[in-house]
Enzyme design. Structure first.
Site, PDB file in Angstrom:
ATOM      1  N   GLY A  55      25.351 -45.896  -9.306  1.00  0.00           N
ATOM      2  CA  GLY A  55      23.935 -46.160  -8.996  1.00  0.00           C
ATOM      3  C   GLY A  55      23.073 -46.041 -10.236  1.00  0.00           C
ATOM      4  O   GLY A  55      21.922 -45.613 -10.174  1.00  0.00           O
TER       5      GLY A  55
ATOM      6  N   LEU B  32      16.406 -46.025  -9.254  1.00  0.00           N
ATOM      7  CA  LEU B  32      15.292 -45.160  -9.684  1.00  0.00           C
ATOM      8  C   LEU B  32      15.788 -43.938 -10.454  1.00  0.00           C
ATOM      9  O   LEU B  32      15.330 -43.665 -11.574  1.00  0.00           O
ATOM     10  CB  LEU B  32      14.530 -44.713  -8.415  1.00  0.00           C
ATOM     11  CG  LEU B  32      13.560 -43.542  -8.559  1.00  0.00           C
ATOM     12  CD1 LEU B  32      12.372 -43.924  -9.427  1.00  0.00           C
ATOM     13  CD2 LEU B  32      13.085 -43.077  -7.181  1.00  0.00           C
TER      14      LEU B  32
ATOM     15  N   TYR C   9      21.375 -40.999   7.720  1.00  0.00           N
ATOM     16  CA  TYR C   9      21.396 -40.658   6.280  1.00  0.00           C
ATOM     17  C   TYR C   9      21.696 -39.175   6.105  1.00  0.00           C
ATOM     18  O   TYR C   9      22.511 -38.777   5.269  1.00  0.00           O
ATOM     19  CB  TYR C   9      20.026 -41.017   5.713  1.00  0.00           C
ATOM     20  CG  TYR C   9      19.771 -40.659   4.270  1.00  0.00           C
ATOM     21  CD1 TYR C   9      20.247 -41.469   3.237  1.00  0.00           C
ATOM     22  CD2 TYR C   9      19.003 -39.536   3.937  1.00  0.00           C
ATOM     23  CE1 TYR C   9      19.971 -41.153   1.907  1.00  0.00           C
ATOM     24  CE2 TYR C   9      18.731 -39.222   2.617  1.00  0.00           C
ATOM     25  CZ  TYR C   9      19.210 -40.039   1.613  1.00  0.00           C
ATOM     26  OH  TYR C   9      18.932 -39.726   0.288  1.00  0.00           O
TER      27      TYR C   9
ATOM     28  N   LYS D 146      24.876 -37.394   4.145  1.00  0.00           N
ATOM     29  CA  LYS D 146      24.619 -36.608   2.923  1.00  0.00           C
ATOM     30  C   LYS D 146      25.080 -35.162   3.088  1.00  0.00           C
ATOM     31  O   LYS D 146      25.615 -34.567   2.155  1.00  0.00           O
ATOM     32  CB  LYS D 146      23.123 -36.639   2.595  1.00  0.00           C
ATOM     33  CG  LYS D 146      22.655 -37.961   2.011  1.00  0.00           C
ATOM     34  CD  LYS D 146      22.967 -38.027   0.534  1.00  0.00           C
ATOM     35  CE  LYS D 146      22.594 -39.366  -0.061  1.00  0.00           C
ATOM     36  NZ  LYS D 146      22.985 -39.490  -1.463  1.00  0.00           N
TER      37      LYS D 146
ATOM     38  N   LYS E 194       1.092 -51.700  -2.183  1.00  0.00           N
ATOM     39  CA  LYS E 194       0.012 -52.082  -1.254  1.00  0.00           C
ATOM     40  C   LYS E 194      -1.364 -51.990  -1.921  1.00  0.00           C
ATOM     41  O   LYS E 194      -2.235 -52.818  -1.696  1.00  0.00           O
ATOM     42  CB  LYS E 194       0.004 -51.151  -0.035  1.00  0.00           C
ATOM     43  CG  LYS E 194       1.084 -51.458   0.951  1.00  0.00           C
ATOM     44  CD  LYS E 194       0.857 -50.584   2.176  1.00  0.00           C
ATOM     45  CE  LYS E 194       2.103 -50.528   3.013  1.00  0.00           C
ATOM     46  NZ  LYS E 194       2.013 -49.531   4.072  1.00  0.00           N
TER      47      LYS E 194
ATOM     48  N   ASP F 249       4.583 -40.289  11.308  1.00  0.00           N
ATOM     49  CA  ASP F 249       4.406 -39.384  10.157  1.00  0.00           C
ATOM     50  C   ASP F 249       5.756 -38.862   9.672  1.00  0.00           C
ATOM     51  O   ASP F 249       5.830 -38.181   8.651  1.00  0.00           O
ATOM     52  CB  ASP F 249       3.577 -38.156  10.566  1.00  0.00           C
ATOM     53  CG  ASP F 249       2.089 -38.446  10.537  1.00  0.00           C
ATOM     54  OD1 ASP F 249       1.680 -39.460   9.946  1.00  0.00           O
ATOM     55  OD2 ASP F 249       1.330 -37.642  11.118  1.00  0.00           O
TER      56      ASP F 249
HETATM   57  P1  NAP Z   1      18.058 -46.650  -5.602  1.00  0.00           P
HETATM   58  O1  NAP Z   1      16.987 -46.882  -6.585  1.00  0.00           O
HETATM   59  O2  NAP Z   1      18.071 -47.478  -4.357  1.00  0.00           O
HETATM   60  O3  NAP Z   1      19.452 -46.764  -6.323  1.00  0.00           O
HETATM   61  C1  NAP Z   1      20.637 -46.729  -5.585  1.00  0.00           C
HETATM   62  C2  NAP Z   1      21.737 -47.234  -6.464  1.00  0.00           C
HETATM   63  O4  NAP Z   1      22.941 -47.266  -5.706  1.00  0.00           O
HETATM   64  C3  NAP Z   1      21.517 -48.627  -7.001  1.00  0.00           C
HETATM   65  O5  NAP Z   1      21.778 -48.593  -8.396  1.00  0.00           O
HETATM   66  C4  NAP Z   1      22.536 -49.485  -6.276  1.00  0.00           C
HETATM   67  O6  NAP Z   1      23.058 -50.499  -7.092  1.00  0.00           O
HETATM   68  C5  NAP Z   1      23.635 -48.462  -6.000  1.00  0.00           C
HETATM   69  N1  NAP Z   1      24.455 -48.809  -4.853  1.00  0.00           N
HETATM   70  C6  NAP Z   1      24.063 -48.895  -3.539  1.00  0.00           C
HETATM   71  N2  NAP Z   1      25.108 -49.274  -2.775  1.00  0.00           N
HETATM   72  C7  NAP Z   1      26.172 -49.436  -3.610  1.00  0.00           C
HETATM   73  C8  NAP Z   1      27.523 -49.812  -3.421  1.00  0.00           C
HETATM   74  N3  NAP Z   1      28.000 -50.096  -2.196  1.00  0.00           N
HETATM   75  N4  NAP Z   1      28.321 -49.898  -4.501  1.00  0.00           N
HETATM   76  C9  NAP Z   1      27.856 -49.614  -5.744  1.00  0.00           C
HETATM   77  N5  NAP Z   1      26.588 -49.224  -5.982  1.00  0.00           N
HETATM   78  C10 NAP Z   1      25.752 -49.139  -4.932  1.00  0.00           C
HETATM   79  O7  NAP Z   1      18.050 -45.144  -5.111  1.00  0.00           O
HETATM   80  P2  NAP Z   1      17.619 -43.830  -5.889  1.00  0.00           P
HETATM   81  O8  NAP Z   1      16.295 -43.443  -5.334  1.00  0.00           O
HETATM   82  O9  NAP Z   1      17.800 -43.993  -7.346  1.00  0.00           O
HETATM   83  O10 NAP Z   1      18.677 -42.789  -5.293  1.00  0.00           O
HETATM   84  C11 NAP Z   1      19.688 -42.216  -6.090  1.00  0.00           C
HETATM   85  C12 NAP Z   1      20.258 -41.028  -5.339  1.00  0.00           C
HETATM   86  O11 NAP Z   1      19.235 -40.055  -5.119  1.00  0.00           O
HETATM   87  C13 NAP Z   1      20.804 -41.377  -3.965  1.00  0.00           C
HETATM   88  O12 NAP Z   1      22.003 -40.685  -3.748  1.00  0.00           O
HETATM   89  C14 NAP Z   1      19.720 -40.896  -3.013  1.00  0.00           C
HETATM   90  O13 NAP Z   1      20.247 -40.574  -1.753  1.00  0.00           O
HETATM   91  C15 NAP Z   1      19.203 -39.694  -3.757  1.00  0.00           C
HETATM   92  N6  NAP Z   1      17.833 -39.293  -3.408  1.00  0.00           N
HETATM   93  C16 NAP Z   1      16.803 -40.189  -3.522  1.00  0.00           C
HETATM   94  C17 NAP Z   1      15.505 -39.775  -3.192  1.00  0.00           C
HETATM   95  C18 NAP Z   1      14.314 -40.690  -3.330  1.00  0.00           C
HETATM   96  O14 NAP Z   1      13.202 -40.285  -2.977  1.00  0.00           O
HETATM   97  N7  NAP Z   1      14.458 -41.910  -3.859  1.00  0.00           N
HETATM   98  C19 NAP Z   1      15.283 -38.466  -2.771  1.00  0.00           C
HETATM   99  C20 NAP Z   1      16.355 -37.581  -2.698  1.00  0.00           C
HETATM  100  C21 NAP Z   1      17.629 -38.006  -3.023  1.00  0.00           C
HETATM  101  P3  NAP Z   1      22.211 -51.843  -7.441  1.00  0.00           P
HETATM  102  O15 NAP Z   1      21.034 -51.396  -8.225  1.00  0.00           O
HETATM  103  O16 NAP Z   1      23.099 -52.660  -8.234  1.00  0.00           O
HETATM  104  O17 NAP Z   1      21.841 -52.406  -6.108  1.00  0.00           O
HETATM  105  P1  GDP Z   2      10.255 -39.100   3.729  1.00  0.00           P
HETATM  106  O1  GDP Z   2       9.586 -38.219   2.723  1.00  0.00           O
HETATM  107  O2  GDP Z   2      11.735 -38.995   3.691  1.00  0.00           O
HETATM  108  O3  GDP Z   2       9.704 -38.916   5.104  1.00  0.00           O
HETATM  109  O4  GDP Z   2      10.016 -40.601   3.353  1.00  0.00           O
HETATM  110  P2  GDP Z   2       8.818 -41.477   2.774  1.00  0.00           P
HETATM  111  O5  GDP Z   2       8.790 -41.426   1.304  1.00  0.00           O
HETATM  112  O6  GDP Z   2       9.017 -42.812   3.408  1.00  0.00           O
HETATM  113  O7  GDP Z   2       7.460 -40.803   3.271  1.00  0.00           O
HETATM  114  C1  GDP Z   2       7.070 -40.899   4.598  1.00  0.00           C
HETATM  115  C2  GDP Z   2       5.690 -40.311   4.826  1.00  0.00           C
HETATM  116  O8  GDP Z   2       4.697 -41.112   4.179  1.00  0.00           O
HETATM  117  C3  GDP Z   2       5.362 -40.351   6.318  1.00  0.00           C
HETATM  118  O9  GDP Z   2       4.486 -39.282   6.631  1.00  0.00           O
HETATM  119  C4  GDP Z   2       4.642 -41.691   6.447  1.00  0.00           C
HETATM  120  O10 GDP Z   2       3.792 -41.731   7.584  1.00  0.00           O
HETATM  121  C5  GDP Z   2       3.836 -41.722   5.147  1.00  0.00           C
HETATM  122  N1  GDP Z   2       3.470 -43.082   4.689  1.00  0.00           N
HETATM  123  C6  GDP Z   2       2.195 -43.552   4.589  1.00  0.00           C
HETATM  124  N2  GDP Z   2       2.201 -44.822   4.164  1.00  0.00           N
HETATM  125  C7  GDP Z   2       3.502 -45.157   3.939  1.00  0.00           C
HETATM  126  C8  GDP Z   2       4.132 -46.352   3.469  1.00  0.00           C
HETATM  127  O11 GDP Z   2       3.502 -47.350   3.159  1.00  0.00           O
HETATM  128  N3  GDP Z   2       5.498 -46.315   3.368  1.00  0.00           N
HETATM  129  C9  GDP Z   2       6.222 -45.202   3.689  1.00  0.00           C
HETATM  130  N4  GDP Z   2       7.546 -45.224   3.535  1.00  0.00           N
HETATM  131  N5  GDP Z   2       5.642 -44.071   4.168  1.00  0.00           N
HETATM  132  C10 GDP Z   2       4.300 -44.050   4.292  1.00  0.00           C
END
Ligand code: NAP
Ligand code: GDP
Length: 331
Positions: free
Chosen positions: A25, A29, A153, A157, A204, A287
């Protein structure tokens, strides 16, 4: 496609053997936040490989083995996952469960087969029990069902923590995990419907400003979250790789005092975008979990002086990145 950062351009450090660190990945992000940090504090004993899904499907065991055979990693930072915000999680619970179970099983089994010395996987604070006491800490992951909105999810996890323990107890593997909060930053997924809240509201707000329309925030805006800038997480992942020796997970989060409401976050985004229009709430939308307040006491014990980027600055940098990269941003 896969990008490799050669050891040759790195300065020396104190490791005795070359480490080959494969990041799954690597174009997402978190992967891009990590890459910035790897380039900032290089080590000439570390060779980094950042994989994307174009290099191979990690939900397929044969394709995963091909990648491990090709790169022979000594260390793996496992970030690849099906990821999305609240509303995507509510729509695709089964896909989140199955895809993430498959990816994690392939990656961890290959880490075992190819004798990877250390694997760090990424959990999330949204996998914790819904009905709980606060603050939540690392010992509480399995103490009750997760919030219904993202149980697919969350259970996939949670099982990484179980897999890590089982690989350790049966085979002595050093597989561990980190638990970040809600992450944002450059290279995020800025999709209007499926993204997390900060990238969704940034996109947005950009459109609202351009079209002279109100900015619509989903839900009441009362929910509370701890947000983590992807560049800070990049620093913490490198620290975890080089220094964290436990199998048990560690929460990577700002302090409880830095929790903010969605309403406040929307205001910060509007300010960073210089948006002067109206901000409205669509209270017919969910929410999600009201709060997931996590303790960073364990992290603070290890790293008492770690400085998180102030949220206003991190949001400003993310907004600027999105505006400057509108054409190429994922959305
Ligand atoms: P992301 O931007 O969607 O990146 C996910 C990555 O996984 C992408 O590079 C994607 O490749 C790759 N991927 C998905 N399916 C795949 C597959 N079948 N085979 C190979 N590669 C695959 O997500 P992120 O936010 O960076 O998340 C990274 C990690 O942090 C994840 O484990 C997520 O659960 C965890 N996490 C994220 C958040 C958050 O707020 N974003 C919070 C807590 C934990 P491509 O780019 O090529 O599509
Ligand atoms: P979470 O932290 O895992 O719940 O995920 P999100 O990052 O999607 O955040 C969700 C929270 O943001 C909830 O309280 C939603 O009601 C609020 N929210 C407000 N506007 C948005 C929007 O445009 N997209 C998302 N994903 N959440 C929103």
């Amino acid at each position: 496609m896969m990008e490799e950062l050669s050891a040759k351009k790195f300065k020396s450090d104190d490791h005795s053997e070359e480490m080959v660190i494969m990041v799954t990945g690597g174009r997402g992000l978190v992967g891009m936040g990590l890459k910035v940090e790897v380039e900032r504090v290089p080590s000439d004993k570390e060779r980094w490989i950042f994989l994307t899904s174009a290099d191979g499907d990690l939900s397929d065991m044969a394709a995963t083995r091909v990648l491990f055979e090709k790169h022979k990693p000594t260390h793996v930072i496992h970030l690849a996952a099906m990821v999305g915000g609240l509303f995507k999680n509510m729509k695709y619970k089964l896909d989140f469960l199955r895809k993430n179970l498959q990816i994690n099983d392939c990656v961890l089994q290959c880490c075992y087969e190819y004798k990877v010395k250390k694997c760090i996987s990424c959990l999330s604070t949204c996998i914790f029990p819904d009905k709980t006491t606060y603050p939540i800490d690392e010992t509480m992951i399995h103490n009750g069902p997760p919030h219904d909105s993202n149980f697919g999810y969350a259970y996939a996890k949670r099982l990484i923590d179980i897999q890590n323990k089982a690989y350790h107890e049966q085979y002595g593997c050093h597989f561990t995990s980190v638990i970040p909060t809600n992450i944002f930053g450059p290279h995020d997924n800025y999709d209007l419907n499926d993204s997390h809240v900060i990238p969704g509201l940034i996109h947005k707000c950009y459109l609202a400003k351009k079209n002279g329309e109100p900015l619509t925030v989903l839900g009441t805006g009362n929910a509370l979250r701890q947000f983590l800038y992807s560049k800070d997480l990049g620093k913490l992942l490198i620290w975890t790789l080089r220094n964290y020796e436990e199998i048990d997970p560690i929460i990577l989060s700002v302090g409880e005092e830095d929790e903010v409401s969605i309403k406040e976050v929307a205001r910060m985004i509007a300010e960073a975008m210089d948006f002067k229009g109206e901000v409205v709430h669509d209270t017919s939308k969910s929410d999600g979990q009201y709060k997931k307040t996590a303790s960073n006491a364990k992290l603070k014990k290890y790293l008492p002086d770690f400085q998180f980027t102030p949220i206003k600055q991190a949001i400003q940098e993310s907004v600027d990145w999105f505006v400057d990269n509108f054409e190429i941003a994922r959305k």
